[in-house]
Scaffold this motif. Structure first.
Motif, PDB file in Angstrom:
ATOM      1  N   ARG A 139       0.836  -1.212   0.000  1.00 42.81           N
ATOM      2  CA  ARG A 139       0.000   0.000   0.000  1.00 42.81           C
ATOM      3  C   ARG A 139       0.869   1.260   0.000  1.00 42.81           C
ATOM      4  O   ARG A 139       0.553   2.250  -0.662  1.00 42.81           O
ATOM      5  N   ALA A 140       1.989   1.182   0.690  1.00 46.62           N
ATOM      6  CA  ALA A 140       2.861   2.355   0.806  1.00 46.62           C
ATOM      7  C   ALA A 140       3.836   2.484  -0.350  1.00 46.62           C
ATOM      8  O   ALA A 140       4.091   3.593  -0.845  1.00 46.62           O
ATOM      9  N   ASP A 141       4.386   1.348  -0.796  1.00 46.03           N
ATOM     10  CA  ASP A 141       5.516   1.396  -1.735  1.00 46.03           C
ATOM     11  C   ASP A 141       5.322   0.590  -3.011  1.00 46.03           C
ATOM     12  O   ASP A 141       6.201   0.599  -3.869  1.00 46.03           O
ATOM     13  N   GLY A 142       4.217  -0.149  -3.143  1.00 48.11           N
ATOM     14  CA  GLY A 142       4.070  -1.075  -4.268  1.00 48.11           C
ATOM     15  C   GLY A 142       3.990  -0.375  -5.600  1.00 48.11           C
ATOM     16  O   GLY A 142       3.814   0.844  -5.651  1.00 48.11           O
ATOM     17  N   PRO A 143       4.127  -1.153  -6.677  1.00 52.62           N
ATOM     18  CA  PRO A 143       4.314  -2.610  -6.768  1.00 52.62           C
ATOM     19  C   PRO A 143       5.753  -3.037  -6.454  1.00 52.62           C
ATOM     20  O   PRO A 143       6.695  -2.316  -6.766  1.00 52.62           O
ATOM     21  N   LEU A 144       5.903  -4.239  -5.857  1.00 49.99           N
ATOM     22  CA  LEU A 144       7.198  -4.703  -5.390  1.00 49.99           C
ATOM     23  C   LEU A 144       7.394  -6.184  -5.692  1.00 49.99           C
ATOM     24  O   LEU A 144       6.434  -6.945  -5.774  1.00 49.99           O
ATOM     25  N   THR A 145       8.647  -6.577  -5.834  1.00 44.68           N
ATOM     26  CA  THR A 145       8.999  -7.994  -5.940  1.00 44.68           C
ATOM     27  C   THR A 145       9.177  -8.568  -4.534  1.00 44.68           C
ATOM     28  O   THR A 145       9.223  -7.829  -3.539  1.00 44.68           O
ATOM     29  N   THR A 146       9.318  -9.889  -4.451  1.00 43.99           N
ATOM     30  CA  THR A 146       9.562 -10.519  -3.154  1.00 43.99           C
ATOM     31  C   THR A 146      10.855  -9.988  -2.537  1.00 43.99           C
ATOM     32  O   THR A 146      10.928  -9.735  -1.330  1.00 43.99           O
ATOM     33  N   SER A 147      11.895  -9.827  -3.355  1.00 43.15           N
ATOM     34  CA  SER A 147      13.164  -9.304  -2.839  1.00 43.15           C
ATOM     35  C   SER A 147      12.977  -7.925  -2.239  1.00 43.15           C
ATOM     36  O   SER A 147      13.519  -7.610  -1.176  1.00 43.15           O
ATOM     37  N   GLU A 148      12.194  -7.102  -2.904  1.00 47.00           N
ATOM     38  CA  GLU A 148      11.966  -5.746  -2.399  1.00 47.00           C
ATOM     39  C   GLU A 148      11.101  -5.742  -1.138  1.00 47.00           C
ATOM     40  O   GLU A 148      11.176  -4.827  -0.329  1.00 47.00           O
ATOM     41  N   LEU A 149      10.299  -6.816  -0.985  1.00 48.56           N
ATOM     42  CA  LEU A 149       9.493  -6.947   0.224  1.00 48.56           C
ATOM     43  C   LEU A 149      10.306  -7.454   1.410  1.00 48.56           C
ATOM     44  O   LEU A 149       9.833  -7.422   2.543  1.00 48.56           O
ATOM     45  N   GLY A 150      11.498  -7.985   1.130  1.00 50.14           N
ATOM     46  CA  GLY A 150      12.333  -8.456   2.228  1.00 50.14           C
ATOM     47  C   GLY A 150      13.037  -9.766   1.982  1.00 50.14           C
ATOM     48  O   GLY A 150      13.814 -10.229   2.829  1.00 50.14           O
ATOM     49  N   GLY A 151      12.771 -10.400   0.832  1.00 54.05           N
ATOM     50  CA  GLY A 151      13.487 -11.629   0.522  1.00 54.05           C
ATOM     51  C   GLY A 151      12.564 -12.831   0.452  1.00 54.05           C
ATOM     52  O   GLY A 151      11.607 -12.937   1.219  1.00 54.05           O
ATOM     53  N   GLY A 152      12.897 -13.743  -0.446  1.00 56.90           N
ATOM     54  CA  GLY A 152      12.020 -14.876  -0.694  1.00 56.90           C
ATOM     55  C   GLY A 152      12.379 -16.155   0.037  1.00 56.90           C
ATOM     56  O   GLY A 152      11.527 -17.023   0.205  1.00 56.90           O
ATOM     57  N   ARG A 153      13.642 -16.295   0.465  1.00 59.10           N
ATOM     58  CA  ARG A 153      14.063 -17.557   1.083  1.00 59.10           C
ATOM     59  C   ARG A 153      14.725 -17.316   2.430  1.00 59.10           C
ATOM     60  O   ARG A 153      15.220 -16.232   2.727  1.00 59.10           O
ATOM     61  N   ASN A 154      14.746 -18.395   3.206  1.00 60.61           N
ATOM     62  CA  ASN A 154      15.391 -18.340   4.516  1.00 60.61           C
ATOM     63  C   ASN A 154      16.876 -18.655   4.445  1.00 60.61           C
ATOM     64  O   ASN A 154      17.524 -18.796   5.476  1.00 60.61           O
ATOM     65  N   GLY A 155      17.413 -18.832   3.251  1.00 58.84           N
ATOM     66  CA  GLY A 155      18.819 -19.141   3.080  1.00 58.84           C
ATOM     67  C   GLY A 155      19.085 -20.576   2.705  1.00 58.84           C
ATOM     68  O   GLY A 155      20.222 -20.951   2.414  1.00 58.84           O
ATOM     69  N   GLY A 156      18.012 -21.393   2.659  1.00 57.08           N
ATOM     70  CA  GLY A 156      18.164 -22.800   2.301  1.00 57.08           C
ATOM     71  C   GLY A 156      17.821 -23.055   0.851  1.00 57.08           C
ATOM     72  O   GLY A 156      18.112 -22.237  -0.022  1.00 57.08           O
ATOM     73  N   GLU A 157      17.169 -24.202   0.597  1.00 61.69           N
ATOM     74  CA  GLU A 157      16.784 -24.572  -0.765  1.00 61.69           C
ATOM     75  C   GLU A 157      15.663 -23.661  -1.262  1.00 61.69           C
ATOM     76  O   GLU A 157      15.067 -22.889  -0.500  1.00 61.69           O
ATOM     77  N   TRP A 158      15.363 -23.813  -2.567  1.00 59.44           N
ATOM     78  CA  TRP A 158      14.399 -22.897  -3.180  1.00 59.44           C
ATOM     79  C   TRP A 158      13.019 -22.973  -2.533  1.00 59.44           C
ATOM     80  O   TRP A 158      12.273 -22.011  -2.515  1.00 59.44           O
ATOM     81  N   TRP A 159      12.669 -24.145  -1.966  1.00 54.86           N
ATOM     82  CA  TRP A 159      11.347 -24.286  -1.368  1.00 54.86           C
ATOM     83  C   TRP A 159      11.304 -23.800   0.087  1.00 54.86           C
ATOM     84  O   TRP A 159      10.252 -23.786   0.706  1.00 54.86           O
ATOM     85  N   ASP A 160      12.455 -23.404   0.619  1.00 55.00           N
ATOM     86  CA  ASP A 160      12.525 -22.922   1.998  1.00 55.00           C
ATOM     87  C   ASP A 160      12.147 -21.446   2.017  1.00 55.00           C
ATOM     88  O   ASP A 160      12.982 -20.557   2.183  1.00 55.00           O
ATOM     89  N   TRP A 161      10.856 -21.184   1.841  1.00 51.36           N
ATOM     90  CA  TRP A 161      10.369 -19.820   1.688  1.00 51.36           C
ATOM     91  C   TRP A 161      10.419 -19.053   2.998  1.00 51.36           C
ATOM     92  O   TRP A 161      10.209 -19.610   4.082  1.00 51.36           O
ATOM     93  N   SER A 162      10.668 -17.761   2.870  1.00 50.37           N
ATOM     94  CA  SER A 162      10.572 -16.875   4.015  1.00 50.37           C
ATOM     95  C   SER A 162       9.101 -16.658   4.367  1.00 50.37           C
ATOM     96  O   SER A 162       8.200 -16.912   3.567  1.00 50.37           O
ATOM     97  N   GLU A 163       8.874 -16.141   5.577  1.00 49.36           N
ATOM     98  CA  GLU A 163       7.503 -15.831   5.999  1.00 49.36           C
ATOM     99  C   GLU A 163       6.883 -14.796   5.062  1.00 49.36           C
ATOM    100  O   GLU A 163       5.693 -14.871   4.718  1.00 49.36           O
ATOM    101  N   THR A 164       7.675 -13.849   4.592  1.00 45.72           N
ATOM    102  CA  THR A 164       7.170 -12.827   3.663  1.00 45.72           C
ATOM    103  C   THR A 164       6.743 -13.445   2.344  1.00 45.72           C
ATOM    104  O   THR A 164       5.682 -13.115   1.799  1.00 45.72           O
ATOM    105  N   LYS A 165       7.557 -14.354   1.808  1.00 42.93           N
ATOM    106  CA  LYS A 165       7.225 -15.019   0.552  1.00 42.93           C
ATOM    107  C   LYS A 165       5.951 -15.844   0.700  1.00 42.93           C
ATOM    108  O   LYS A 165       5.076 -15.811  -0.177  1.00 42.93           O
ATOM    109  N   ILE A 166       5.821 -16.582   1.793  1.00 45.01           N
ATOM    110  CA  ILE A 166       4.603 -17.367   2.019  1.00 45.01           C
ATOM    111  C   ILE A 166       3.390 -16.440   2.076  1.00 45.01           C
ATOM    112  O   ILE A 166       2.348 -16.718   1.475  1.00 45.01           O
ATOM    113  N   ALA A 167       3.552 -15.317   2.769  1.00 42.50           N
ATOM    114  CA  ALA A 167       2.422 -14.393   2.927  1.00 42.50           C
ATOM    115  C   ALA A 167       1.992 -13.792   1.594  1.00 42.50           C
ATOM    116  O   ALA A 167       0.799 -13.757   1.272  1.00 42.50           O
TER     117      ALA A 167
END
Length: 401
Positions: A139-167
């Motif tokens: 609402r404040a800054d969009g449109p944004l990618t997952t990286s711009e929202l804070g990152g897509g992964r927790n540092g593991g494999e591709w399916w190890d999504w961050s809480e932001t990516k899941i949301a």
């Protein structure tokens, strides 16, 4: 008695195999004069869905689909046509697909089903807080990618999504967020209320009406189709098709050799399909051939994507693209690019008659992606290889429509 076991209405006509094949080709925009004024957006509206995929050989699949129908359209213009001015959105149809924005209401049934289930692949630790944080950022800054929202992964494999990516993916599934474009192949998210026109935004259609419209659209995009074909186009269940097909506007037909009931678009039946056939290479994810059983039934052509098959087990190559010529699938090629050369790593053809259209298709594709040479690495039939080499030389200055 269920819809599936109820007696079907009698067929209104019987179609030959060739009739069905031509109806399918015209419905898919590959028979007759292309509507160049409608362009890429017209192709998207006609097909109703264009599949996305990560593989890029000559180009990405969503670029290859309009290319197959319109010829060598400008590639940046393809992206602009899809993503500018909120003409389309990305959602789950046959797979991850670009869809005309007019279809937003039709997927309300799927958004509701996702909400009712509560999750898809991943479960959030704090769904209320995580979703609120994503929505506030957009609402404040969009449109944004997952990286711009804070990152897509927790540092593991591709399916190890961050809480932001899941949301954000959950919000995409349930319709609060929309993917408005791909940027460097990353989804760009924005609020649905900001990107979907007001007249389309609200999920007012009940499930039955959503399904009825999707079945009608699929039937029009295929020309003639079985129950399984209609279900596969937007990944519906067979019983969902059964529940609405008699109210979809499609009419029952019989197709010689199909051995199962079929449904046709009455508009397609009203005008016999005529016109010029496109000669072109098709993406394996093209909606003409993405359903393998339907491709075999209509064209007598067995094809599968071998990108995920171990190299020693591949028969036709990593990204074998079928050759459409004269309204039939008459060969395939596994292409690659080396500098300014289009390399046909492996070619197979039905017979010598396919050599000329294969050569034209290779040269057209080469010029489209900025290559000025074509090289064939492998064609196992010596006579067909010689014919193709001759045609490539002969047509080196030829440009198809």
């Amino acid at each position: 008695m269920t819809a599936e076991t109820q007696p079907l209405p009698p067929p209104v006509t019987t179609l030959s195999r060739d009739d069905a094949r031509r109806l399918a080709l015209r419905a898919q925009g590959l028979l007759g004069a292309p509507d160049r004024r409608a362009g890429v957006r017209g192709v998207l509206r006609q097909l109703g869905a264009v599949q996305l995929d990560t593989i890029s050989v000559l180009a990405r699949s969503h670029e290859l689909v309009p290319y197959a129908r319109l010829g060598p359209v400008n590639r940046p213009a393809v992206e602009a046509a899809y993503w500018s001015d909120t003409h389309s959105f990305e959602y789950w149809s046959h797979a991850a697909c670009i869809l005309p924005i007019e279809e937003w209401p039709h997927f309300a049934f799927r958004r509701r089903a996702r909400r009712a289930k509560g999750h898809r692949w991943h479960v959030m630790q704090d769904s209320e807080r995580s979703c609120a944080a994503v929505l506030d950022r957009l609402r404040a800054d969009g449109p944004l990618t997952t990286s711009e929202l804070g990152g897509g992964r927790n540092g593991g494999e591709w399916w190890d999504w961050s809480e932001t990516k899941i949301a954000v993916e959950w919000l995409l599934d349930t319709g609060e967020v929309v993917c408005t474009q791909r940027r460097a192949w990353k989804r760009v998210y924005d609020l649905a209320e900001r990107t979907v026109p007001d007249t389309l935004l609200h999920d007012d259609l009940d499930d039955a009406e959503c399904l009825r419209r999707l079945v009608a659209q699929a039937g029009a995009a295929m020309g003639v189709a079985t129950r399984a074909d209609l279900a596969d186009y937007h990944r519906l269940k067979g019983e969902q098709v059964d529940a609405v097909v008699t109210d979809s506007g499609l009419v029952p037909v019989q197709v010689e050799g199909w051995g199962k009931p079929a449904w046709a678009d009455p508009a397609a039946l009203a005008a016999p399909p005529r016109g010029r056939h496109r000669t072109t290479l098709l993406s394996p994810f093209d909606s003409l051939i993405w359903d393998r059983p339907r491709t075999e039934r209509i064209f007598g052509f067995t094809h599968r994507l071998e990108a995920y098959v171990p190299r020693p087990q591949r028969i036709h190559g990593y990204f074998a693209m079928p050759l459409l010529a004269g309204g039939r699938l008459v060969g395939r090629v596994d292409p690659a690019r080396e500098g300014s050369t289009l390399v046909a790593r492996q070619v197979s053809m039905q017979d010598a008659k396919a050599a000329a259209p294969m050569a034209r298709a290779l040269w057209e594709a080469a010029r489209w992606v900025g290559c000025d040479a074509v090289r064939v690495d492998r064609c196992d039939d010596p006579e067909l290889a010689a014919a193709l080499h001759g045609e490539l030389t002969h047509t080196s200055d030829h440009t198809t429509d």
